[in-house]
Design a protein around this motif. Structure first.
Motif, mmCIF file in Angstrom:
data_model
loop_
_atom_site.group_PDB
_atom_site.id
_atom_site.type_symbol
_atom_site.label_atom_id
_atom_site.label_comp_id
_atom_site.label_asym_id
_atom_site.label_seq_id
_atom_site.Cartn_x
_atom_site.Cartn_y
_atom_site.Cartn_z
ATOM 1 N N GLU A 1 49.312 102.114 106.232
ATOM 2 C CA GLU A 1 48.963 101.711 104.866
ATOM 3 C C GLU A 1 50.081 102.075 103.892
ATOM 4 O OE1 GLU A 1 45.312 103.491 103.741
ATOM 5 O OE2 GLU A 1 44.065 102.247 105.066
ATOM 6 N N LEU A 2 50.602 103.288 104.017
ATOM 7 C CA LEU A 2 51.682 103.729 103.133
ATOM 8 C C LEU A 2 52.936 102.875 103.339
ATOM 9 C CD1 LEU A 2 51.293 107.606 103.461
ATOM 10 C CD2 LEU A 2 50.960 106.269 101.375
ATOM 11 N N ALA A 3 53.269 102.606 104.609
ATOM 12 C CA ALA A 3 54.462 101.812 104.900
ATOM 13 C C ALA A 3 54.313 100.379 104.407
ATOM 14 C CB ALA A 3 54.751 101.828 106.403
ATOM 15 N N ASP A 4 53.114 99.809 104.550
ATOM 16 C CA ASP A 4 52.870 98.457 104.054
ATOM 17 C C ASP A 4 53.027 98.394 102.540
ATOM 18 O OD1 ASP A 4 52.391 97.526 106.608
ATOM 19 O OD2 ASP A 4 50.197 97.486 106.403
ATOM 20 N N GLU A 5 52.685 99.478 101.881
ATOM 21 C CA GLU A 5 52.751 99.510 100.418
ATOM 22 C C GLU A 5 54.162 99.783 99.905
ATOM 23 O OE1 GLU A 5 49.995 102.556 99.400
ATOM 24 O OE2 GLU A 5 48.240 101.451 100.144
ATOM 25 N N GLY A 6 54.895 100.664 100.601
ATOM 26 C CA GLY A 6 56.192 101.085 100.046
ATOM 27 C C GLY A 6 57.318 101.240 101.021
ATOM 28 N N GLY A 7 57.167 100.713 102.237
ATOM 29 C CA GLY A 7 58.234 100.834 103.218
ATOM 30 C C GLY A 7 58.233 102.186 103.913
ATOM 31 N N LEU A 8 59.164 102.347 104.857
ATOM 32 C CA LEU A 8 59.209 103.584 105.634
ATOM 33 C C LEU A 8 59.526 104.804 104.771
ATOM 34 C CD1 LEU A 8 61.053 102.454 108.893
ATOM 35 C CD2 LEU A 8 58.618 102.908 108.583
ATOM 36 N N GLU A 9 60.258 104.566 103.663
ATOM 37 C CA GLU A 9 60.587 105.694 102.794
ATOM 38 C C GLU A 9 59.349 106.266 102.116
ATOM 39 O OE1 GLU A 9 61.506 101.815 100.604
ATOM 40 O OE2 GLU A 9 61.761 102.663 102.608
ATOM 41 N N ALA A 10 58.253 105.528 102.134
ATOM 42 C CA ALA A 10 57.008 106.009 101.529
ATOM 43 C C ALA A 10 56.191 106.838 102.512
ATOM 44 C CB ALA A 10 56.172 104.835 101.035
ATOM 45 N N VAL A 11 56.683 106.971 103.744
ATOM 46 C CA VAL A 11 55.926 107.665 104.788
ATOM 47 C C VAL A 11 56.523 109.051 105.056
ATOM 48 C CG1 VAL A 11 55.158 107.605 107.196
ATOM 49 C CG2 VAL A 11 55.314 105.476 105.870
ATOM 50 N N SER A 12 55.703 110.038 104.962
ATOM 51 C CA SER A 12 56.035 111.398 105.379
ATOM 52 C C SER A 12 54.746 112.065 105.796
ATOM 53 C CB SER A 12 56.699 112.188 104.248
ATOM 54 O OG SER A 12 55.765 112.443 103.207
ATOM 55 N N LEU A 13 54.844 113.118 106.559
ATOM 56 C CA LEU A 13 53.630 113.804 106.991
ATOM 57 C C LEU A 13 52.866 114.339 105.776
ATOM 58 C CD1 LEU A 13 54.837 115.695 110.188
ATOM 59 C CD2 LEU A 13 53.579 113.542 110.016
ATOM 60 N N ARG A 14 53.600 114.776 104.748
ATOM 61 C CA ARG A 14 52.938 115.294 103.548
ATOM 62 C C ARG A 14 52.175 114.178 102.819
ATOM 63 N NH1 ARG A 14 53.345 119.818 100.786
ATOM 64 N NH2 ARG A 14 55.084 120.497 102.112
#
Length: 229
Positions: free
Chosen positions: A27-40
């Protein structure tokens, strides 16, 4: 031990499992790309403490592996293919459709072989459709060349979409903005082949370009798998 065979820890106190973690990351990646994904950020989306995620996933790279494999389920064929060409064509088209739904997938295509259960199931379906068509080495090269074409074509298409969003200019707007410069350069007579291409070439949309190129690739594969008697 890989992320695929590492056992999950019991989730306490709030329900948490690998599937929910991966779904939140997608969901995060779909919204903002891989840079939007972190464990936090994934933990925040799930309203959980970041340290709890380490009971399921050790690194962001493992999380990316799980995300890619989850999306790979979209590449599984609905049923048996009607021949090797249909199998490879269907795989290519499903890969493009999946990448357009999840643009971040384009950044993770290629590289080391994917070993998740869905990726293995996709490869099993492809190889089964090509079983007996040619020797094993030829079959593997056929699958590789189609995958390589998909990777390049999809990355180019996604790059164009991202450029349009970043600049606010459509492809046609960009061409109009750069038209005067290109016209001036072509008028020098230094680029006759390019000049003819610009004046006589026919522009096609991304989907048409993808399918045309794919058929050309499949024609080349056919020349190797089905040589004339």
């Amino acid at each position: 031990m890989t992320v695929w065979d590492r056992p999950e820890r019991p989730a306490r106190p709030a329900p948490l499992d690998r599937q929910r973690i991966v779904a939140a990351a997608i969901e995060l990646a779909d919204e903002g790309g891989l840079e939007a994904v972190s464990l936090r950020k994934v933990a925040a989306r799930l309203q959980a403490g970041p340290m709890r995620l380490y009971g399921f996933i050790s690194t962001k790279e493992e999380l990316f592996d799980l995300m890619v494999d989850e999306v790979r389920a979209e590449l599984l064929p609905a049923g048996p293919a009607g021949g090797w060409r249909e199998a490879l064509r269907g795989h290519a088209c499903r890969t493009r459709a999946s990448a357009l739904r999840h643009e971040w997938l384009a950044d993770l295509l290629g590289g080391r072989p994917a070993l998740g259960p869905n990726a293995l199931a996709v490869m099993e379906a492809l190889l089964s459709a090509l079983d007996g068509v040619a020797d094993l080495q030829a079959v593997m090269r056929a699958v590789e060349v189609v995958n390589d074409y998909c990777t390049g074509a999809i990355r180019r298409e996604i790059a164009h979409l991202r450029a349009e969003r970043a600049t606010g200019l459509s492809e046609r707007d960009w061409q109009h903005a750069h038209g005067p410069y290109l016209t001036k350069m072509l008028a020098t007579g230094r680029f006759p082949a390019l000049s003819r291409f610009v004046s006589e070439g026919r522009e096609v949309d991304a989907e048409t370009a993808f399918h045309t190129g794919l058929e050309w690739v499949l024609d080349g594969v056919a020349a190797r798998l089905d040589p004339p008697a």
